[in-house]
Design a protein around this motif. Structure first.
Motif, PDB file in Angstrom:
ATOM      1  N   VAL A 125      37.401  34.858  54.077  1.00 39.55           N
ATOM      2  CA  VAL A 125      36.722  33.691  53.487  1.00 39.55           C
ATOM      3  C   VAL A 125      36.866  33.653  51.999  1.00 39.55           C
ATOM      4  O   VAL A 125      37.014  32.624  51.615  1.00 39.55           O
ATOM      5  N   TYR A 126      36.973  34.721  51.326  1.00 36.22           N
ATOM      6  CA  TYR A 126      37.129  34.906  50.008  1.00 36.22           C
ATOM      7  C   TYR A 126      37.936  35.806  49.461  1.00 36.22           C
ATOM      8  O   TYR A 126      38.202  36.893  49.986  1.00 36.22           O
ATOM      9  N   ASP A 127      38.479  35.730  48.116  1.00 40.06           N
ATOM     10  CA  ASP A 127      39.288  36.767  47.456  1.00 40.06           C
ATOM     11  C   ASP A 127      38.499  36.844  46.007  1.00 40.06           C
ATOM     12  O   ASP A 127      37.618  35.967  45.733  1.00 40.06           O
ATOM     13  N   SER A 128      38.631  38.292  45.581  1.00 45.30           N
ATOM     14  CA  SER A 128      37.978  38.463  44.022  1.00 45.30           C
ATOM     15  C   SER A 128      38.988  39.141  43.199  1.00 45.30           C
ATOM     16  O   SER A 128      38.628  40.403  43.332  1.00 45.30           O
ATOM     17  N   SER A 129      40.149  38.489  42.927  1.00 43.04           N
ATOM     18  CA  SER A 129      41.123  39.203  42.352  1.00 43.04           C
ATOM     19  C   SER A 129      41.802  38.315  41.117  1.00 43.04           C
ATOM     20  O   SER A 129      42.345  39.015  40.184  1.00 43.04           O
ATOM     21  N   LEU A 130      41.499  37.006  40.977  1.00 39.67           N
ATOM     22  CA  LEU A 130      41.993  36.259  39.943  1.00 39.67           C
ATOM     23  C   LEU A 130      41.198  35.915  38.792  1.00 39.67           C
ATOM     24  O   LEU A 130      39.803  36.147  39.026  1.00 39.67           O
ATOM     25  N   MET A 131      41.897  34.955  37.873  1.00 42.16           N
ATOM     26  CA  MET A 131      41.124  34.997  36.535  1.00 42.16           C
ATOM     27  C   MET A 131      41.089  33.494  36.027  1.00 42.16           C
ATOM     28  O   MET A 131      41.064  33.242  34.733  1.00 42.16           O
ATOM     29  N   ALA A 132      41.113  32.485  36.871  1.00 38.25           N
ATOM     30  CA  ALA A 132      41.456  31.294  36.356  1.00 38.25           C
ATOM     31  C   ALA A 132      40.157  30.288  35.970  1.00 38.25           C
ATOM     32  O   ALA A 132      40.287  29.538  35.205  1.00 38.25           O
ATOM     33  N   ASP A 133      39.027  30.865  36.292  1.00 41.10           N
ATOM     34  CA  ASP A 133      37.724  30.364  35.791  1.00 41.10           C
ATOM     35  C   ASP A 133      36.570  31.315  35.867  1.00 41.10           C
ATOM     36  O   ASP A 133      36.987  32.395  36.013  1.00 41.10           O
ATOM     37  N   ALA A 134      35.535  31.019  35.161  1.00 42.98           N
ATOM     38  CA  ALA A 134      34.376  31.728  35.066  1.00 42.98           C
ATOM     39  C   ALA A 134      33.527  31.561  36.418  1.00 42.98           C
ATOM     40  O   ALA A 134      32.499  32.548  36.623  1.00 42.98           O
ATOM     41  N   GLU A 135      33.547  30.477  36.967  1.00 42.57           N
ATOM     42  CA  GLU A 135      33.125  30.016  38.300  1.00 42.57           C
ATOM     43  C   GLU A 135      33.730  30.107  39.338  1.00 42.57           C
ATOM     44  O   GLU A 135      34.797  29.932  39.438  1.00 42.57           O
ATOM     45  N   PRO A 136      33.314  30.135  40.715  1.00 44.87           N
ATOM     46  CA  PRO A 136      33.757  30.388  41.797  1.00 44.87           C
ATOM     47  C   PRO A 136      34.734  28.910  42.073  1.00 44.87           C
ATOM     48  O   PRO A 136      34.292  27.870  41.649  1.00 44.87           O
ATOM     49  N   TYR A 137      36.003  29.105  42.600  1.00 47.28           N
ATOM     50  CA  TYR A 137      36.773  27.759  42.937  1.00 47.28           C
ATOM     51  C   TYR A 137      37.628  27.983  44.327  1.00 47.28           C
ATOM     52  O   TYR A 137      37.796  29.129  44.689  1.00 47.28           O
ATOM     53  N   GLU A 138      38.100  26.882  44.677  1.00 49.81           N
ATOM     54  CA  GLU A 138      39.274  27.001  45.674  1.00 49.81           C
ATOM     55  C   GLU A 138      40.490  27.459  45.363  1.00 49.81           C
ATOM     56  O   GLU A 138      40.975  26.801  44.519  1.00 49.81           O
ATOM     57  N   LEU A 139      41.401  28.201  46.182  1.00 50.05           N
ATOM     58  CA  LEU A 139      42.587  28.501  46.103  1.00 50.05           C
ATOM     59  C   LEU A 139      43.514  27.435  46.247  1.00 50.05           C
ATOM     60  O   LEU A 139      43.200  26.923  47.596  1.00 50.05           O
ATOM     61  N   LEU A 140      44.507  27.164  45.622  1.00 49.48           N
ATOM     62  CA  LEU A 140      45.418  26.067  46.214  1.00 49.48           C
ATOM     63  C   LEU A 140      46.827  26.959  46.288  1.00 49.48           C
ATOM     64  O   LEU A 140      47.065  27.914  45.453  1.00 49.48           O
ATOM     65  N   GLU A 141      47.595  26.892  47.515  1.00 49.64           N
ATOM     66  CA  GLU A 141      48.827  27.358  47.513  1.00 49.64           C
ATOM     67  C   GLU A 141      49.959  26.260  47.530  1.00 49.64           C
ATOM     68  O   GLU A 141      50.050  25.370  48.227  1.00 49.64           O
ATOM     69  N   ASP A 142      50.847  26.245  46.429  1.00 46.45           N
ATOM     70  CA  ASP A 142      51.936  25.370  46.268  1.00 46.45           C
ATOM     71  C   ASP A 142      51.262  23.898  46.342  1.00 46.45           C
ATOM     72  O   ASP A 142      51.974  22.949  46.925  1.00 46.45           O
TER      73      ASP A 142
END
Length: 299
Positions: free
Chosen positions: A179-196
């Motif tokens: 459901v979720y990942d917690s490894s990246l740093m693109a924002d300070a708030e939760p966001y949806e991941l995009l792939e390509d």
């Protein structure tokens, strides 16, 4: 011909690297009363990476001294951390390498029994950027199985070892239904991941080195790494991070390691931090899985 240097890449190539895994929409409700569970002003997420012996094992460092440093996390620190969290009524997330779970089969079920989340953190704290897709998939799947068998619950979240993301990691996450990942740093708030460029439906709960105990407090006897900050100074940084998140109506997410934060003087500042957080009545403290389920309504 040799491998091209980055300055020789075509625009398609450098854009492809940049756009492979990106931040999509922020998963934050416009209505402040619906933004966080219970209408809270700020969401607090405490997490512990129960690495114990695995970073040393991953690197082939098997001396009794290195093993003892990891054992300290499970033997001394974890019981005290659980007591502290209970006193502050702070459900938390424990990201655990499967090898640690196999070394102490009672540990992961103990987290769940205390009201906490257990989530995936690799097999042996491997460097997943050194793995191909099939090996990474096999290790994460194997890790899922260990934690599910021990706790009776299938983890819904993953944190990659060392917050490292390979070119295959997002595909692996999607294939295994996280459901979720917690490894990246693109924002300070939760966001949806995009792939390509395409939406994935995977929630990212971002981390940051500022809100991690390791950069401030780690020690390497034979290297140049030394703790460079007194615990009381670190406490002020984390208080400021929390206060700013509360002022903005955001998320305060914190990453810790039992073998690092679990020493007496450091547990005192964690106690003081939680006392500061609990001095406000508009705070929600919950697990990463709970918040991910809440913000998925914004997808």
């Amino acid at each position: 011909m040799g491998t091209q240097q980055p300055w020789q890449w075509s625009e398609d190539e450098w854009r492809g690297h940049v756009e492979h895994v990106r931040a999509g929409q922020r998963l934050v409700h416009d209505d402040p009363t619906e933004r966080w569970p219970g209408g809270a002003q700020v969401a607090v997420l405490l997490s512990f990476d129960s690495d114990h012996e695995t970073p040393a094992l991953r690197d082939g460092e098997t001396s009794p001294g290195r093993m003892a440093q990891g054992e300290f996390g499970a033997r001394f620190a974890v019981p005290r951390i659980l007591d502290l969290l209970a006193r502050h009524e702070a459900p938390s997330s424990f990201f655990m390498p499967a090898v640690c779970a196999l070394l102490r089969p009672e540990e992961a079920p103990g987290y769940v029994a205390a009201g906490h989340e257990v989530a995936v953190h690799g097999w042996i704290h491997e460097r997943n950027t050194a793995l191909g897709h099939d090996d990474e998939l096999e290790l994460v799947d194997r890790s899922l199985g260990v934690l599910e068998r021990q706790t009776g619950l299938r983890p819904t979240g993953i944190r990659t070892p060392s917050w490292d993301f390979s070119a295959s990691t997002l595909a692996v996450i999607r294939e295994l239904g996280f459901v979720y990942d917690s490894s990246l740093m693109a924002d300070a708030e939760p966001y949806e991941l995009l792939e390509d460029g395409a939406r994935t439906g995977v929630v990212e709960i971002p981390v940051e080195w500022i809100r991690d105990d390791a950069p401030y407090l780690m020690m390497d006897r034979f290297g140049g790494l030394r703790p460079h900050m007194p615990p009381r100074s670190l406490l002020q940084i984390w208080i400021d991070e929390f206060d700013a998140a509360r002022d903005e109506g955001g998320v305060f997410q914190l990453t810790m390691h039992p073998h690092i934060i679990g020493h007496r003087s450091r547990l005192r500042i964690l106690d003081d931090l939680l006392a500061h957080i609990r001095s406000y009545d508009d705070v929600w403290i919950g697990t990463h899985a709970d918040l991910a389920a809440h913000v998925r309504t914004q997808l």
